[in-house]
Design a protein around this motif. Structure first.
Motif, PDB file in Angstrom:
ATOM      1  N   ASN A 186       0.736  -1.160  -0.080  1.00  0.00           N
ATOM      2  CA  ASN A 186      -0.171  -0.052  -0.068  1.00  0.00           C
ATOM      3  C   ASN A 186       0.698   1.264  -0.162  1.00  0.00           C
ATOM      4  O   ASN A 186       0.363   2.391   0.210  1.00  0.00           O
ATOM      5  CB  ASN A 186      -0.847  -0.064   1.167  1.00  0.00           C
ATOM      6  N   GLY A 187       2.073   1.110  -0.022  1.00  0.00           N
ATOM      7  CA  GLY A 187       3.104   2.179  -0.528  1.00  0.00           C
ATOM      8  C   GLY A 187       3.171   3.001   1.030  1.00  0.00           C
ATOM      9  O   GLY A 187       3.539   4.227   1.127  1.00  0.00           O
ATOM     10  N   LYS A 188       3.002   2.079   2.178  1.00  0.00           N
ATOM     11  CA  LYS A 188       3.324   2.647   3.466  1.00  0.00           C
ATOM     12  C   LYS A 188       4.601   1.780   4.123  1.00  0.00           C
ATOM     13  O   LYS A 188       4.802   0.971   4.087  1.00  0.00           O
ATOM     14  CB  LYS A 188       2.072   2.422   4.399  1.00  0.00           C
ATOM     15  N   LEU A 189       5.274   2.898   4.972  1.00  0.00           N
ATOM     16  CA  LEU A 189       6.305   2.431   5.661  1.00  0.00           C
ATOM     17  C   LEU A 189       6.276   2.270   7.241  1.00  0.00           C
ATOM     18  O   LEU A 189       5.831   3.255   7.969  1.00  0.00           O
ATOM     19  CB  LEU A 189       7.450   3.601   5.453  1.00  0.00           C
ATOM     20  N   ASP A 190       6.695   1.196   7.499  1.00  0.00           N
ATOM     21  CA  ASP A 190       6.623   0.878   9.210  1.00  0.00           C
ATOM     22  C   ASP A 190       7.977   1.247   9.619  1.00  0.00           C
ATOM     23  O   ASP A 190       9.008   1.099   9.683  1.00  0.00           O
ATOM     24  CB  ASP A 190       6.696  -0.826   9.422  1.00  0.00           C
ATOM     25  N   TYR A 191       7.773   2.848  10.165  1.00  0.00           N
ATOM     26  CA  TYR A 191       9.055   3.323  10.464  1.00  0.00           C
ATOM     27  C   TYR A 191       9.773   3.241  11.614  1.00  0.00           C
ATOM     28  O   TYR A 191      11.093   3.190  11.872  1.00  0.00           O
ATOM     29  CB  TYR A 191       8.791   4.816  10.770  1.00  0.00           C
ATOM     30  N   ASN A 192       9.035   2.238  12.362  1.00  0.00           N
ATOM     31  CA  ASN A 192       9.768   1.319  13.603  1.00  0.00           C
ATOM     32  C   ASN A 192      10.687   0.537  13.093  1.00  0.00           C
ATOM     33  O   ASN A 192      11.989   0.297  13.617  1.00  0.00           O
ATOM     34  CB  ASN A 192       8.758   0.962  14.664  1.00  0.00           C
ATOM     35  N   LYS A 193      10.427  -0.377  12.202  1.00  0.00           N
ATOM     36  CA  LYS A 193      11.153  -1.403  11.743  1.00  0.00           C
ATOM     37  C   LYS A 193      12.373  -0.811  10.834  1.00  0.00           C
ATOM     38  O   LYS A 193      13.395  -1.252  10.887  1.00  0.00           O
ATOM     39  CB  LYS A 193      10.461  -2.362  10.653  1.00  0.00           C
ATOM     40  N   PHE A 194      12.083   0.541  10.090  1.00  0.00           N
ATOM     41  CA  PHE A 194      13.122   1.125   9.214  1.00  0.00           C
ATOM     42  C   PHE A 194      14.222   1.818  10.374  1.00  0.00           C
ATOM     43  O   PHE A 194      15.202   1.660   9.891  1.00  0.00           O
ATOM     44  CB  PHE A 194      12.219   2.146   8.527  1.00  0.00           C
ATOM     45  N   CYS A 195      13.568   2.303  11.491  1.00  0.00           N
ATOM     46  CA  CYS A 195      14.798   2.759  12.279  1.00  0.00           C
ATOM     47  C   CYS A 195      15.830   1.682  12.620  1.00  0.00           C
ATOM     48  O   CYS A 195      16.928   1.899  12.654  1.00  0.00           O
ATOM     49  CB  CYS A 195      14.037   3.366  13.477  1.00  0.00           C
ATOM     50  N   GLU A 196      15.223   0.550  13.148  1.00  0.00           N
ATOM     51  CA  GLU A 196      15.865  -0.610  13.605  1.00  0.00           C
ATOM     52  C   GLU A 196      16.828  -1.126  12.400  1.00  0.00           C
ATOM     53  O   GLU A 196      18.091  -1.242  12.735  1.00  0.00           O
ATOM     54  CB  GLU A 196      15.124  -1.867  13.900  1.00  0.00           C
ATOM     55  N   LEU A 197      16.327  -1.124  11.145  1.00  0.00           N
ATOM     56  CA  LEU A 197      17.164  -1.464  10.059  1.00  0.00           C
ATOM     57  C   LEU A 197      18.427  -0.142  10.025  1.00  0.00           C
ATOM     58  O   LEU A 197      19.397  -0.694   9.630  1.00  0.00           O
ATOM     59  CB  LEU A 197      16.444  -1.558   8.793  1.00  0.00           C
ATOM     60  N   TYR A 198      18.172   0.930  10.156  1.00  0.00           N
ATOM     61  CA  TYR A 198      18.866   2.188   9.840  1.00  0.00           C
ATOM     62  C   TYR A 198      20.224   1.867  10.810  1.00  0.00           C
ATOM     63  O   TYR A 198      21.117   2.092  10.536  1.00  0.00           O
ATOM     64  CB  TYR A 198      18.111   3.327   9.831  1.00  0.00           C
ATOM     65  N   LEU A 199      19.719   1.690  12.205  1.00  0.00           N
ATOM     66  CA  LEU A 199      20.668   1.400  13.210  1.00  0.00           C
ATOM     67  C   LEU A 199      21.634   0.410  13.063  1.00  0.00           C
ATOM     68  O   LEU A 199      22.704   0.384  13.178  1.00  0.00           O
ATOM     69  CB  LEU A 199      20.029   1.708  14.568  1.00  0.00           C
ATOM     70  N   SER A 200      21.125  -0.849  12.873  1.00  0.00           N
ATOM     71  CA  SER A 200      21.672  -2.096  12.525  1.00  0.00           C
ATOM     72  C   SER A 200      22.752  -1.764  11.353  1.00  0.00           C
ATOM     73  O   SER A 200      24.059  -2.214  11.372  1.00  0.00           O
ATOM     74  CB  SER A 200      20.836  -3.217  12.474  1.00  0.00           C
ATOM     75  N   THR A 201      22.192  -1.067  10.358  1.00  0.00           N
ATOM     76  CA  THR A 201      23.083  -0.979   9.222  1.00  0.00           C
ATOM     77  C   THR A 201      24.386   0.029   9.472  1.00  0.00           C
ATOM     78  O   THR A 201      25.358  -0.509   9.124  1.00  0.00           O
ATOM     79  CB  THR A 201      22.522  -0.215   7.901  1.00  0.00           C
ATOM     80  N   ARG A 202      23.949   0.866  10.255  1.00  0.00           N
ATOM     81  CA  ARG A 202      25.178   1.837  10.657  1.00  0.00           C
ATOM     82  C   ARG A 202      26.053   1.227  11.689  1.00  0.00           C
ATOM     83  O   ARG A 202      27.358   1.244  11.388  1.00  0.00           O
ATOM     84  CB  ARG A 202      24.378   3.098  11.434  1.00  0.00           C
ATOM     85  N   GLU A 203      25.587   0.567  12.377  1.00  0.00           N
ATOM     86  CA  GLU A 203      26.558  -0.225  13.255  1.00  0.00           C
ATOM     87  C   GLU A 203      27.510  -1.392  12.642  1.00  0.00           C
ATOM     88  O   GLU A 203      28.638  -1.448  12.649  1.00  0.00           O
ATOM     89  CB  GLU A 203      25.759  -1.184  14.349  1.00  0.00           C
ATOM     90  N   GLN A 204      26.817  -2.080  11.589  1.00  0.00           N
ATOM     91  CA  GLN A 204      27.573  -3.006  10.954  1.00  0.00           C
ATOM     92  C   GLN A 204      28.659  -2.377   9.826  1.00  0.00           C
ATOM     93  O   GLN A 204      29.729  -2.906   9.723  1.00  0.00           O
ATOM     94  CB  GLN A 204      26.490  -3.582   9.920  1.00  0.00           C
ATOM     95  N   CYS A 205      28.338  -1.008   9.593  1.00  0.00           N
ATOM     96  CA  CYS A 205      29.419  -0.333   8.674  1.00  0.00           C
ATOM     97  C   CYS A 205      30.472   0.020   9.748  1.00  0.00           C
ATOM     98  O   CYS A 205      31.703  -0.210   9.249  1.00  0.00           O
ATOM     99  CB  CYS A 205      28.547   0.802   8.217  1.00  0.00           C
ATOM    100  N   CYS A 206      30.254   0.726  10.858  1.00  0.00           N
ATOM    101  CA  CYS A 206      31.336   0.787  11.615  1.00  0.00           C
ATOM    102  C   CYS A 206      32.008  -0.164  12.398  1.00  0.00           C
ATOM    103  O   CYS A 206      33.339  -0.315  12.330  1.00  0.00           O
ATOM    104  CB  CYS A 206      30.621   1.648  13.073  1.00  0.00           C
ATOM    105  N   LYS A 207      31.389  -1.388  12.500  1.00  0.00           N
ATOM    106  CA  LYS A 207      32.183  -2.736  12.936  1.00  0.00           C
ATOM    107  C   LYS A 207      32.929  -3.162  11.674  1.00  0.00           C
ATOM    108  O   LYS A 207      34.189  -3.632  11.834  1.00  0.00           O
ATOM    109  CB  LYS A 207      31.186  -3.773  13.227  1.00  0.00           C
TER     110      LYS A 207
END
Length: 623
Positions: A149-170
Motif C-alpha cells: 500500500n506504499g506505507k512504511l513501518d518506520y519502527n522497523k525502518f529505524c531498527e534497520l537504519y541503526l543496525s546498518t550503521r553499526e555494521q558499517c562501523c564494525k
C-alpha cells in the motif's frame, strides 16, 4: 559535618572510575575515527581532498550526511581536510539515536498509526529542515520497507537504519584490527594553518595503543616500546627526556616580600577561559597602560569564587600563564616582552621593569586540564520553581550559580556590572551587545547603583527571562552551557582567573578589550618564549629541523622549528612518558610543519602531581 575516611575513599574511587571511563570513551572514539578514515584513505597523514571523500569517510563512521551538511564543512575555500578536522566534525555531527528517529517520524505520523506513506516521507525530506535532494531521498526509499500500500513501518525502518550503521562501523574496525599495516597508523595531523596555541581534545593515552600497553603506561611500566612504530623508516630523529619529582613543579617561589610592595600602586582585572565545542579556548584579552617607566609585579591565577567554597572547583587545577607584548605603533605590531614563568602553587608571576606605553596581556592555558567533559550527568538540575501563589522563583542552586557567574563577569571586582562588563557576558551567551537604549530599560526595571547592575538586579533579570518563557528554562540553559556549566550546575568547561598588577612608580591601568581565541599573536609569543628559554636539539641527520623544549613550572612545551624550504611531517612518540597528560590527546601522532615556520608540537603536564612524572618524547622526520 566532616566526611569519614570511608566516604572519602568511596568518593576517590568513584572519581577514579569516572576518569577511567572517560579515557575509555575517548579511546573508542578515536579508534572509530581512525577505522573510518583508513577505510577510505591510505594513511591518517593523507588529507581528504574532495566532498565525495568527506561523504565516504563520514558514512564509514556511521553518519548519513546530507549535501547541506557536507557543504557546511567543505566550502569553496576548503583545499583539504586532515584527520584532526575529521575528528572535530564527528564530534559535532552526533549520530541520531532510535528515540530521536522515532520522535522525528512521530511528528509526521500525526495519527500515531506507526506508518507513513511514501509521498509523505518524500515531501518531508525535500521541503523541511536539512532538506535533501530527490536523488538522496530515492536512495533512502529504495532501501526502506514499504508494503504494497506504499506505507512504511518506520519502527522497523529505524531498527534497520541503526543496525546498518553499526555494521558499517564494525566492518571498518574489523578491517583495522586485521590489517597489520593499518594498525600502525596512530597519527594525528595538524597543518600549518592551525595556530600553535590551538588546543585539541584530550585523553590520557593514545586510542591507537593496545589495552595492554595502556595499562603499562598508567602504572609507569618502563617496558613500553622505545621507538615509534614508523621509526625504522624515519630519516632523522631525536629523543628528549625530562624527569620531574612529585610536586616539585609547584615549588618555585614568587620571591617578593609583601612589605616591598607596601607603597606600590595596584590594579586588578578578572577574566575567564571558555572552552568551545571544537576544543578551542577563548579568553579575555587586555590592554595595559603605563604612564611612566616602572618596576612591575604581574601575576595570574585561577579565581576562587567565594560562593563556590565547599563545592568542587574543577578549574582551580587548570594551568594559567600571561604573555606580555609591547604595542609598537599598531595593535598588529606586537613584540614579546616576557611571560609569567615564576610559580607558587596555582599562581604564575613575572617581575621586571617596563617603559611607559601600551602593552597587551594575553592569558593562556595549555588545554591539558581544561577540556570537554565526558562524564554523563545522571539528572538535570532544576532552575526555577513555582511558589504557593503560582509565581516563578529561582531555585537555591541556580541562584548560587548565577552569583558565581556574577563574580566572574564583574571584571573590576567592585560588586557591580557596568554596561561594558555586561556586554562581555552578552557576547558570550547570545552573540549580541546590549545598547544604551536597552541598558536604560534595564535601569528602569532592575536594581542599579551608579548606572551599574547589582547582584540582585542580575538575579531579577534572569528571573524575568524565565517568566518571559512561562517557566521554560531553555534560554537559561543556553546561558549556563555557554559559560561552561554542565547540567548539574558545575562549572567544568570554563576557568575564571584574576590578574594582579603592582607598579612602583605609577598607577597601572588594565582594561579588557576583547573575548576571543589567542590567535596568531599568542601563537607567535608562545613559540618565541620557548625558543628564547628552552633547550634546542637538531634532529639527528637533519640540519634544518630543530626541537625546542622548555619547562615552565608545571608544564613542558615543545616547539618544532622548520628552517628548510619544504614542508615536513614530524612523527611524535610519547610511549615512554609516564604519568603525563598532553593537550593533543594522543600518545603517538604526527604534525605537518610549513617551510620556514615553527609550531607547538605539544604541551605536557603531570597527570598526578603527587607522583613523579617523566616526559620522554621521540620526534622523527617522516618526510
Amino acid at each position: 559535618m566532616a566526611s569519614t575516611p570511608g566516604n572519602q575513599k568511596a568518593t576517590h574511587l568513584e572519581h577514579s572510575r569516572g576518569k577511567k571511563s572517560q579515557h575509555a570513551e575517548e579511546a573508542i572514539f578515536y579508534m572509530n575515527c581512525r577505522a573510518a578514515y583508513l577505510t577510505v584513505l591510505k594513511s591518517s597523514l593523507e588529507n581528504i581532498k574532495s566532498k565525495e571523500q568527506l561523504s565516504l569517510v563520514l558514512q564509514q563512521a556511521g553518519r548519513n550526511p546530507s549535501q547541506k551538511t557536507i557543504n557546511k564543512y567543505w566550502t569553496s575555500q576548503t583545499p583539504s581536510l586532515n584527520f584532526d578536522d575529521f575528528c572535530a566534525i564527528l564530534r559535532k555531527e552526533k549520530p541520531a539515536t532510535k528515540n530521536e528517529l522515532l520522535e522525528a517520524f512521530g511528528k509526521i505520523d500525526t495519527d500515531k498509526v506507526g506508518y507513513i506513506s511514501h509521498d509523505e516521507l518524500c515531501k518531508i525530506l525535500t521541503t523541511r529542515g536539512d532538506k535533501m535532494t530527490w536523488e538522496e531521498v530515492t536512495s533512502i526509499t529504495k532501501q526502506a520497507d514499504f508494503n504494497c500500500n506504499g506505507k512504511l513501518d518506520y519502527n522497523k525502518f529505524c531498527e534497520l537504519y541503526l543496525s546498518t550503521r553499526e555494521q558499517c562501523c564494525k566492518a571498518a574496525r574489523d578491517r583495522l584490527e586485521t590489517d597489520p599495516r593499518l594498525r600502525q597508523q596512530h597519527f594525528g595531523n595538524q597543518t600549518e594553518n592551525v595556530p600553535e596555541g590551538t588546543t585539541l581534545p584530550v585523553s590520557k593515552h593514545s586510542p591507537g595503543a593496545s589495552r595492554k600497553t595502556d595499562h603499562k603506561l598508567a602504572k609507569g611500566d618502563s617496558r613500553a616500546p622505545s621507538r615509534p612504530s614508523s621509526a625504522q623508516s624515519s630519516k632523522a630523529s631525536t629523543c628528549t627526556t625530562v624527569t620531574v619529582g612529585a610536586s616539585s613543579s609547584r615549588n618555585t617561589k614568587l620571591i617578593i616580600e609583601p612589605d616591598t610592595m607596601k607603597e606600590w600602586q595596584w590594579a586588578q582585572s578578572r577574566g575567564c577561559f571558555y572552552l568551545e565545542e571544537n576544543g578551542e579556548i577563548i579568553s579575555h584579552k587586555y590592554r595595559l597602560h603605563l604612564p611612566q617607566r616602572s618596576a612591575l609585579w604581574i601575576t595570574i591565577k585561577p579565581f576562587s569564587i567565594p560562593q563556590a567554597q565547599g563545592k568542587s572547583c574543577h578549574w582551580l587545577s587548570v594551568d594559567t600563564a600571561l604573555f606580555i607584548l609591547k604595542e609598537n605603533e599598531t595593535q598588529e605590531n606586537l613584540q614579546l616582552v616576557s611571560f609569567t614563568e615564576l610559580q607558587n602553587k596555582e599562581m604564575f608571576g613575572w617581575r621586571g621593569e617596563l617603559g611607559s606605553g601600551i602593552y597587551w596581556l594575553l592569558p593562556f592555558t595549555t588545554g591539558c586540564r581544561l577540556r570537554k567533559e565526558k562524564t554523563q550527568i545522571p539528572g538535570e538540575a532544576k532552575l526555577v520553581w513555582r511558589d504557593e501563589d503560582g509565581e516563578l522563583a529561582l531555585t537555591k542552586e541556580f541562584r548560587a550559580a548565577l552569583l558565581d557567574i556574577f563574580e566572574t563577569i564583574d571584571l573590576d571586582g567592585n560588586g557591580l556590572l557596568s554596561l561594558e562588563e555586561y556586554n562581555f557576558f552578552e557576547l558570550r551567551t547570545s552573540g549580541e551587545k546590549c545598547d544604551q537604549e536597552a541598558w536604560a530599560v534595564c535601569k528602569e526595571n532592575f536594581e542599579m547603583k551608579k548606572n551599574e547592575l547589582t547582584r540582585q538586579g542580575f538575579l531579577d533579570l534572569n528571573l524575568m527571562e524565565a517568566n518571559d518563557r512561562d517557566g521554560d528554562p531553555w534560554d537559561l540553559w543556553v546561558t549556563l552551557l555557554s559559560l561552561g556549566y554542565n547540567r548539574a550546575l558545575e562549572m567544568t568547561e570554563a576557568c575564571p582567573f584574576v590578574i594582579d598588577i603592582w607598579a612602583e612608580r605609577c598607577k597601572p591601568r588594565i582594561k579588557a578589550i576583547s573575548l576571543e581565541a589567542g590567535g596568531s599573536q599568542l601563537s607567535r609569543a608562545l613559540c618565541r618564549s620557548v625558543l628564547n628559554k628552552g633547550e634546542a636539539k637538531v634532529l639527528d641527520g637533519s640540519e634544518s629541523i630543530f626541537i625546542h623544549t622548555y619547562r615552565s613550572g608545571s608544564r613542558i612545551t615543545s616547539v618544532i622549528e622548520n628552517k628548510s624550504e619544504n614542508k615536513v611531517i614530524i612523527h611524535v612518540n610519547n610511549e615512554q612518558s609516564k604519568n603525563c597528560l598532553n593537550n593533543r590527546g594522543l600518545t603517538v601522532f604526527a604534525v605537518e610543519v610549513a617551510p620556514k615556520s615553527m609550531m607547538v608540537s605539544q604541551h605536557v603536564m603531570a597527570l598526578n602531581e603527587q607522583e613523579e612524572w617523566i616526559y620522554s618524547c621521540v620526534h622523527s622526520l617522516v618526510c
